[in-house]
Scaffold this active site. Structure first.
Site, PDB file in Angstrom:
ATOM      1  CG  ASP A 193       7.086   7.667   7.658  1.00  0.00           C
ATOM      2  OD1 ASP A 193       8.312   7.500   7.787  1.00  0.00           O
ATOM      3  OD2 ASP A 193       6.467   7.352   6.633  1.00  0.00           O
ATOM      4  CB  CYS A 235       7.982   4.161   3.662  1.00  0.00           C
ATOM      5  SG  CYS A 235       8.598   5.598   4.562  1.00  0.00           S
ATOM      6  CG  HIS A 294       5.300   5.399   0.683  1.00  0.00           C
ATOM      7  ND1 HIS A 294       6.331   6.051   1.314  1.00  0.00           N
ATOM      8  CD2 HIS A 294       5.727   5.201  -0.594  1.00  0.00           C
ATOM      9  CE1 HIS A 294       7.331   6.235   0.474  1.00  0.00           C
ATOM     10  NE2 HIS A 294       6.982   5.714  -0.696  1.00  0.00           N
ATOM     11  CG  ASP A 304       7.068   3.879   8.522  1.00  0.00           C
ATOM     12  OD1 ASP A 304       7.622   4.526   9.444  1.00  0.00           O
ATOM     13  OD2 ASP A 304       6.959   4.329   7.364  1.00  0.00           O
ATOM     14  CG  HIS A 305      11.027   3.227   8.925  1.00  0.00           C
ATOM     15  ND1 HIS A 305      11.592   4.475   9.086  1.00  0.00           N
ATOM     16  CD2 HIS A 305      10.248   3.322   7.815  1.00  0.00           C
ATOM     17  CE1 HIS A 305      11.187   5.276   8.114  1.00  0.00           C
ATOM     18  NE2 HIS A 305      10.354   4.602   7.332  1.00  0.00           N
TER      19      HIS A 305
END
Length: 486
Positions: free
Chosen positions: A15, A55, A106, A304-305
């Site tokens: 993450d 997220c 999430h 995710d980023h």
């Protein structure tokens, strides 16, 4: 003649891991020897992106194979139900795979399984606190917290050191290393390999919260970076674009001019998390070998980023810039040549079709991503001309396009445009949009964005031009459904 056994699938997600933060990608500071080894066994995609880089929308693209416009999450918004009927885990479960998720999901409700047969959940501190605010027992949204109490006693928590889940403040983990959330995810994932049904192929999703804040890696991981030479963070000639959002007194700010000492500690905490995750991934991959399944297992690593980490005085994610939007992407497994690097522009919605093709499972019609297995095998085939990304931030939509060489950004509130040459200026320090020589190029990219946004709910275009000032929301009306209203 016996049929070959279906391959196993391991999807490892970190993450907030920047795309440049791998030794294999040439990062000057961070050390990731085990992920580098994974890259040497397979393929690294050097131009991988999170098209909606926070997220919730990013994970929706990962699990559904759809773009933000189609799954409906074009920004970050909690407590919107995840009612998607077609997911990566669901398709593999239907195909006879034993499916297990461990770590951060999430989603909402927090116990949504998204097609997995079983989920061992680690919810980050922010979700646990929100559960308390809603009057819920935190154990209902997190499996790590009750496990931690079993290890350390009934009063144990993992946020009593006071570091916030979005802060750039950093300090070492204050408990035994084996109780760290990163270790929890790796050990629970490894335990699944022991308990699984050996007659079935498996899909294991191991999802780490790190290197997302809090920046609290073990002391050894934190301290190894404190005194290393660090490159200066880039500051673009457009840095005043977000001056109105500057909040340097807030350690969880999106925009801040932070002193060198604080920034050094933040980077040490961030990179320390990466080294710790890297070693726990090594442990998990060694367990594949221990159980005799490594050679018939595809392993995919993504994030995710990214994290701006002070670039252009920006922090956290959601921005269209490389620190936020570009991610690592590795794929290793049967039939893949080692050490290959591909420069196709790829994104998270490509993960689902890739892993389904690896498993020999039909790709559903709802999936909009493309399988990366062909390029990973060295097949030269026509690819997407460019990637469309978007995210709602600061009351407007930040729309962007890139082909890996050029990036175009449009801000829906003001209509402001940016243009970057990623080949000569990969840190995006010089905005070309204001120069007269860029007018023709701006026009071409603007036309592409008009095509992407035509028919959209927000009314960003009438089909001929971009229309600024339209109201925006982080979720489109169909955000809980399975299709698009485009």
């Amino acid at each position: 003649m016996s049929m070959p056994e279906p391959p196993n699938i391991v999807l490892i997600m970190a993450d907030q891991w920047r795309g440049d933060a791998l030794g294999a990608a040439g990062h000057p500071v961070v050390q990731t020897p085990f992920l580098d080894q994974l890259a040497s066994r397979g393929v690294r995609f050097s131009r991988a992106y999170s098209a909606s880089p926070t997220c919730i929308p990013a994970r929706a693209s990962l699990h559904t194979g759809m773009s933000a416009a189609s799954h409906g999450r074009v920004g970050y918004q909690d407590h919107v139900p995840w009612n998607y009927q077609v997911t990566l885990a669901g398709e593999l479960t239907r195909a006879g795979y034993q499916t297990q998720a461990v770590g951060k999901m999430h989603v909402y409700p927090e116990r949504s399984q998204l097609g997995f047969q079983n989920v061992i959940l680690h919810s980050p501190t922010g979700i646990v606190r929100m559960a308390r605010q809603r009057g819920l027992d935190p154990d209902l949204v997190d499996d790590y917290l009750p496990w931690l109490r079993q290890q350390l006693g009934r009063d144990a928590t993992y946020f009593d050191h006071g570091i916030d889940s979005n802060s750039y403040v950093a300090r070492p983990w204050d408990k035994p290393e084996h109780t760290h959330p990163t270790n929890f995810v790796a050990t629970q994932a490894a335990d699944f390999l022991r308990r699984r049904d050996p007659r079935k192929p498996f899909f294991l999703f191991a999802s780490f919260n790190a290197p997302h804040p809090p920046y609290d890696p073990p002391a050894w991981a934190f301290e190894q970076y404190l005194d290393l030479p660090m490159p200066e963070p880039p500051v673009g000639d457009w840095v005043d674009r977000f001056a109105a959002q500057t909040d340097s007194a807030n350690p969880s700010a999106w925009v801040a001019d932070v002193d060198d000492r604080t920034l050094r500690r933040a980077r040490a905490g961030y990179f320390g998390h990466m080294s710790h995750v890297d070693q726990q991934i090594a442990f998990l991959l060694a367990e594949l070998e221990h159980h005799g399944v490594r050679d018939n297992t595809y392993v995919c690593f993504v994030s995710d980023h990214g994290e701006m980490l002070g670039d252009h005085h920006l922090f956290r994610k959601g921005f269209p810039y490389e620190g936020s939007a570009r991610i690592p992407a590795l794929l290793a497994g049967p039939g893949l040549a080692g050490g290959a690097v591909r420069d196709e522009v790829v994104e998270l919605r490509d993960v689902m079709p890739t892993l389904l093709e690896c498993a020999g499972v039909e790709i559903p019609a709802t999936v909009e991503g493309r399988s990366l297995l062909g390029p990973a095998r060295g097949v030269e085939e026509p690819w997407r001309e460019y990637l469309h990304g978007e995210h709602v931030m600061f009351g407007e939509s930040q729309q962007w396009l890139t082909d890996g060489r050029t990036k175009y950004v449009w801000f829906s509130g003001s209509g402001h445009e940016q243009l970057f040459d990623l080949q000569t200026d990969p840190a995006e320090t010089h905005d070309l949009a204001g120069g007269p020589s860029s007018a023709q190029m701006l026009g071409r990219w603007r036309e592409r964005l008009v095509r992407e946004l035509s028919g959209r709910h927000e009314g960003f275009t009438d089909g001929r031009r971009l229309i600024p000032g339209r109201p925006v929301s982080a979720c489109l009306p169909h955000a809980t459904g399975t299709g698009s209203d485009r």
